[in-house]
Write an enzyme that holds these catalytic residues in place. Structure first.
Site, PDB file in Angstrom:
ATOM      1  CD  GLU A  27      -2.439  -1.156   2.836  1.00 40.21           C
ATOM      2  OE1 GLU A  27      -2.452  -0.103   3.493  1.00 40.21           O
ATOM      3  OE2 GLU A  27      -3.004  -2.193   3.196  1.00 40.21           O
ATOM      4  CE  LYS A  69       4.446   5.186   7.242  1.00 38.97           C
ATOM      5  NZ  LYS A  69       4.174   6.579   7.500  1.00 38.97           N
ATOM      6  CG  ASP A 120       3.779  12.743   4.932  1.00 37.14           C
ATOM      7  OD1 ASP A 120       3.644  12.424   6.130  1.00 37.14           O
ATOM      8  OD2 ASP A 120       4.628  13.549   4.534  1.00 37.14           O
ATOM      9  CE1 TYR A 148      -3.683   2.693   8.423  1.00 35.99           C
ATOM     10  CE2 TYR A 148      -3.676   4.356   6.708  1.00 35.99           C
ATOM     11  CZ  TYR A 148      -3.416   3.983   8.005  1.00 35.99           C
ATOM     12  OH  TYR A 148      -2.909   4.888   8.889  1.00 35.99           O
ATOM     13  CE  LYS A 173       8.874   7.209   6.427  1.00 40.20           C
ATOM     14  NZ  LYS A 173       8.782   7.521   7.820  1.00 40.20           N
ATOM     15  CB  CYS A 185      20.358  43.336 -17.241  1.00 46.08           C
ATOM     16  SG  CYS A 185      20.746  41.696 -17.868  1.00 46.08           S
ATOM     17  CB  CYS A 227      23.261  43.277 -21.162  1.00 41.28           C
ATOM     18  SG  CYS A 227      21.586  43.852 -20.848  1.00 41.28           S
ATOM     19  CB  CYS A 275      16.950  42.293 -18.926  1.00 41.70           C
ATOM     20  SG  CYS A 275      18.115  43.018 -20.088  1.00 41.70           S
ATOM     21  CB  CYS A 312      20.321  41.279 -22.941  1.00 41.76           C
ATOM     22  SG  CYS A 312      20.671  40.252 -21.520  1.00 41.76           S
TER      23      CYS A 312
HETATM   24  N1  5U1 Z   1      -1.118   2.341   4.068  1.00 44.91           N
HETATM   25  C1  5U1 Z   1      -0.945   2.182   5.383  1.00 44.91           C
HETATM   26  N2  5U1 Z   1      -0.444   3.106   6.193  1.00 44.91           N
HETATM   27  N3  5U1 Z   1      -0.443   2.587   7.420  1.00 44.91           N
HETATM   28  C2  5U1 Z   1      -0.037   3.121   8.607  1.00 44.91           C
HETATM   29  N4  5U1 Z   1      -1.271   1.075   6.072  1.00 44.91           N
HETATM   30  C3  5U1 Z   1      -0.958   1.312   7.349  1.00 44.91           C
HETATM   31  N5  5U1 Z   1      -1.090   0.535   8.429  1.00 44.91           N
HETATM   32  C4  5U1 Z   1      -0.709   1.028   9.621  1.00 44.91           C
HETATM   33  C5  5U1 Z   1      -0.182   2.340   9.731  1.00 44.91           C
HETATM   34  C6  5U1 Z   1       0.257   2.869  11.044  1.00 44.91           C
HETATM   35  O1  5U1 Z   1      -0.819   0.287  10.736  1.00 44.91           O
HETATM   36  C7  5U1 Z   1      -1.379  -1.038  10.614  1.00 44.91           C
HETATM   37  C8  5U1 Z   1      -0.327  -2.001  10.224  1.00 44.91           C
HETATM   38  C9  5U1 Z   1      -1.956  -1.386  11.925  1.00 44.91           C
END
Ligand code: 5U1
Length: 671
Positions: free
Chosen positions: A114, A116, A118, A226, A315, A409, A412, A427, A433
């Site tokens: 999957e 991750k 942010d 997820y 990561k 400039c 030039c 310029c 130039c």
């Molecule tokens: N995609 C994804 N991100 N993430 C973060 N899956 C996922 N699973 C997590 C976390 C902290 O924890 C489970 C493994 C419980």
């Protein structure tokens, strides 16, 4: 109570929930926005007239009217775990080895991979199918109650899509701010003279931790779910992938780029694929997550301290790093535009060493309040151009000075001019130039213009610096002898270059117009001009009004065109180029098979480059564009398509793949 009224309210809620599910969760709308708005208003009206019929799970009740005074603490029934991190392939190999050892098996493990996200981890608890609790991760044991804020997020259901919902159903996932929303938010902040957020994650956190959920509602946060938390009255499937499919059915948004793979090799292939896809996703990811698919195996593996043994975050190299701003220099472009460039202490970020970053214009320097000596945050995700995000103010040394716009400039010495209402300073030296001359020659020789193979940037710089070439017409008087003394230039490459210059004499009218480098005349506009006038002389004498009658040409572009051809030196240059022997066939005037159609291309094609595809389509009379709109005839989708595909789906524009494009081109040719 009127049964028809109650039924209508229930029907409206069901319809609106269905439409939202298709729009926000499946990313595939099934009604127009106006139809949705009409039904929403009808429901709002009925609820206003009958407030006793309002229920908290009604689609009209996402945004509360009252601000809270604080966030309450929530204890997670099952701790919210974190993930072990891997930074190298060896870390992943060791993770896989430990799993095999614990399970006492040699067979390759099936992993779910999957992205991750942010963002911010969230726990969502549904009691009898209704969202009753939403909490941040906090320290994993206790988080904060953010239910009112989470209710405003359209991709999170207020009610499970199930006739027989489980007693307790806790889902975990990530809340994030899409990049377009982040950019919008920061642009609005800049307009108000306020400092924006440093990154989408901070912006999402700031938006979610608003005591007044009405502010959160304006931020268009999104989500991906997820993982499972506490569940009662729900039979978990056998594997994680099936669980994800189930929660999608129940109304949760699940990332579309999730895959099941075999063994570490499969994981590495996925990692590479996501790294490529990363800049095109429209949201930030900082790595990928591998999870053992089989839930029984997950149970056997268990946990170690706060992290499961069956999952790992692999990561990406950090997309953001801090470094020193050594200087800000100004570069002069083809049209004289002055671009500030940050010179940086080299820093490894997003998988590459960065020592320069463009700052676009002086307003950006002032808005970000950048000063020489500052410690700045640099961002580079995937193959995206590095960007200075902002200053880490805590490290600002004393006595730094505001950056001033140069008066002259740097190349030039001509005066720098900047209109009050323009962000670009220029310029005023024009072709006096040497920087502008170099850039105009580079543009003239470029692939989409005269396509002079072998005339690269470094060579142009040498030719201008050594006074061998002053303008584009001089290219056509070059002799091998003029070239062989230049750096990295032998007799063979000099002869080759002369031949390439000779070859470029045979071109098309649209390429020639584009090559002239008229401000705001890109390849598409050049093609429109060529097809409209068919003759260069007619274009050169066209009036401001006549130009504006052409599709896609507005007053600004028309003004740039007339100004260009009014300059005597430009006309003299054109005469010299034509005298040198540049020619083109008369453009096709007859109605071509694809006349009136517009194509947008996205993603990588395999049988031809995007440029080749565009040229083929244009040769058949089609227009090509970079933006999808309701007027687009087809969006051609290659591998790893960008946001244009999503937009096409939203606007219900027809989508074809490369194979269909090839067939279309072949069919037309054979007709
Ligand atoms: N995609 C994804 N991100 N993430 C973060 N899956 C996922 N699973 C997590 C976390 C902290 O924890 C489970 C493994 C419980």
């Amino acid at each position: 109570m009127n049964a028809a009224l109650i039924n209508r309210i229930a029907e409206l809620r069901k319809l609106l929930n269905d439409y939202s599910y298709h729009y926000y969760v499946l990313d595939a709308p099934i009604v127009t926005d106006s139809e949705y708005d009409r039904l929403f208003k009808e429901l709002q009206q009925l609820e206003e007239e009958h407030p006793d019929l309002i229920t908290p799970d009604s689609p009209t009740q996402r945004v509360g009217e009252k601000a809270a005074t604080q966030f309450k603490q929530v204890r997670h029934t099952i701790p919210m775990l974190s993930l072990d991190n891997a930074f190298t392939e060896d870390d992943v190999i060791n993770f896989d080895r430990r799993i095999h050892e614990r399970l006492g098996s040699d067979l390759p493990i099936e992993y779910v991979c999957e992205p991750k996200i942010d963002g911010l981890a969230v726990s969502l608890v549904y009691t009898d199918g209704i969202l009753t609790q939403a909490a941040t991760r906090g320290d994993g044991i206790t988080g904060e109650d953010i239910l009112q804020n989470v209710r405003t997020i359209q991709s999170i259901p207020l009610k499970l899509r199930s006739a027989h919902p489980p007693k307790i159903f806790e889902v975990r996932g990530e809340i994030y701010l899409p990049l377009v929303e982040f950019n919008k938010l920061n642009a609005e902040a800049a307009k108000k003279g306020e400092k924006g957020f440093v990154n989408p994650r901070n912006a999402a956190a700031g938006s979610l931790r608003q005591l007044d959920a009405r502010i959160t509602a304006k931020r268009s946060l999104s989500s991906f779910c997820y993982a499972a938390g506490e569940v009662k009255g729900f039979a978990m499937p056998d594997n994680h992938f099936a669980y994800l499919a189930k929660i999608k059915e129940l109304g949760f948004r699940v990332n579309p780029n999730i895959e099941v793979v075999k063994g570490v090799e499969g994981c590495f292939a996925y990692y590479k694929k996501m790294m490529q896809l990363r800049p095109k996703l429209g949201y930030e990811i900082d790595g990928v997550v591998y999870k053992v698919n089989d839930l029984q195996l997950q149970r056997r593996l268990g946990f170690i301290s706060r992290a499961p043994r069956w999952a790992l975050a692999h990561k990406f190299a950090a997309a953001e790093e801090m470094t020193k701003l050594l200087n800000i220099e100004f570069q002069v472009g083809r049209t004289g535009a002055l671009t500030p460039v940050a010179r940086l202490e080299p820093v490894f970020v997003g998988g590459a060493t960065v020592s320069n970053a463009t700052l676009h214009n002086i307003d950006e320097v002032w808005r970000k309040d950048l000063r020489v000596g500052d410690t700045v945050i640099i961002r580079r995700a995937g193959d995206v151009i590095p960007e200075v995000v902002g200053v880490a103010m805590q490290f600002r040394p004393p006595h730094t000075k505001l950056i001033a716009l140069p008066k002259h400039c740097p190349v030039c010495g001509s005066e720098i001019v900047k209109a009050e209402d323009e962000v670009i300073a220029r310029c005023s030296g024009g072709l006096y130039c040497s920087a502008q001359r170099k850039e105009s020659i580079k543009h003239f020789a470029s692939r989409l213009a005269m396509d002079i193979i072998g005339l690269g940037d470094k060579l142009v710089e040498q030719l201008v610096d050594n006074n061998v070439v002053h303008n584009v017409a001089d290219l056509y008087t070059l002799k091998t002898a003029d070239l062989i003394n230049l750096e990295r230039m032998g007799e063979k490459s000099a002869t080759k270059l002369i031949a390439a210059i000779e070859k470029s004499k045979s071109t098309t009218l649209s390429r020639f117009i584009y090559a002239l480098g008229i401000r705001e005349v890109g390849e598409a506009t050049a093609l429109s001009l060529a097809l409209h006038f068919l003759d260069l002389k007619k274009l050169m004498h066209a009036s401001f009004e006549e130009l504006q009658n052409i599709n896609d040409i507005g007053p600004v572009v028309a003004m740039h065109i007339t100004t260009f051809f009014r300059q005597k030196h430009n006309c003299e240059l054109i005469t010299r180029l034509l005298d040198a022997g540049i020619t083109w066939p008369k453009p096709e005037t007859k109605q071509l098979p694809l006349t009136g159609q517009t194509y947008v291309l996205t993603g990588t094609l395999t049988s031809m480059t995007r440029e080749e595809a565009k040229e083929k389509l244009q040769a058949l009379g089609a227009k090509t564009s970079e933006t999808v709109s309701k007027n687009t005839t087809y969006v051609v989708v290659g591998a790893n398509p960008g946001s244009k595909l999503t937009k096409a789906e939203k606007l219900q524009v027809k989508i074809i793949d490369e194979q269909k494009l090839v067939t279309l081109l072949k069919t037309i040719k054979n007709e």
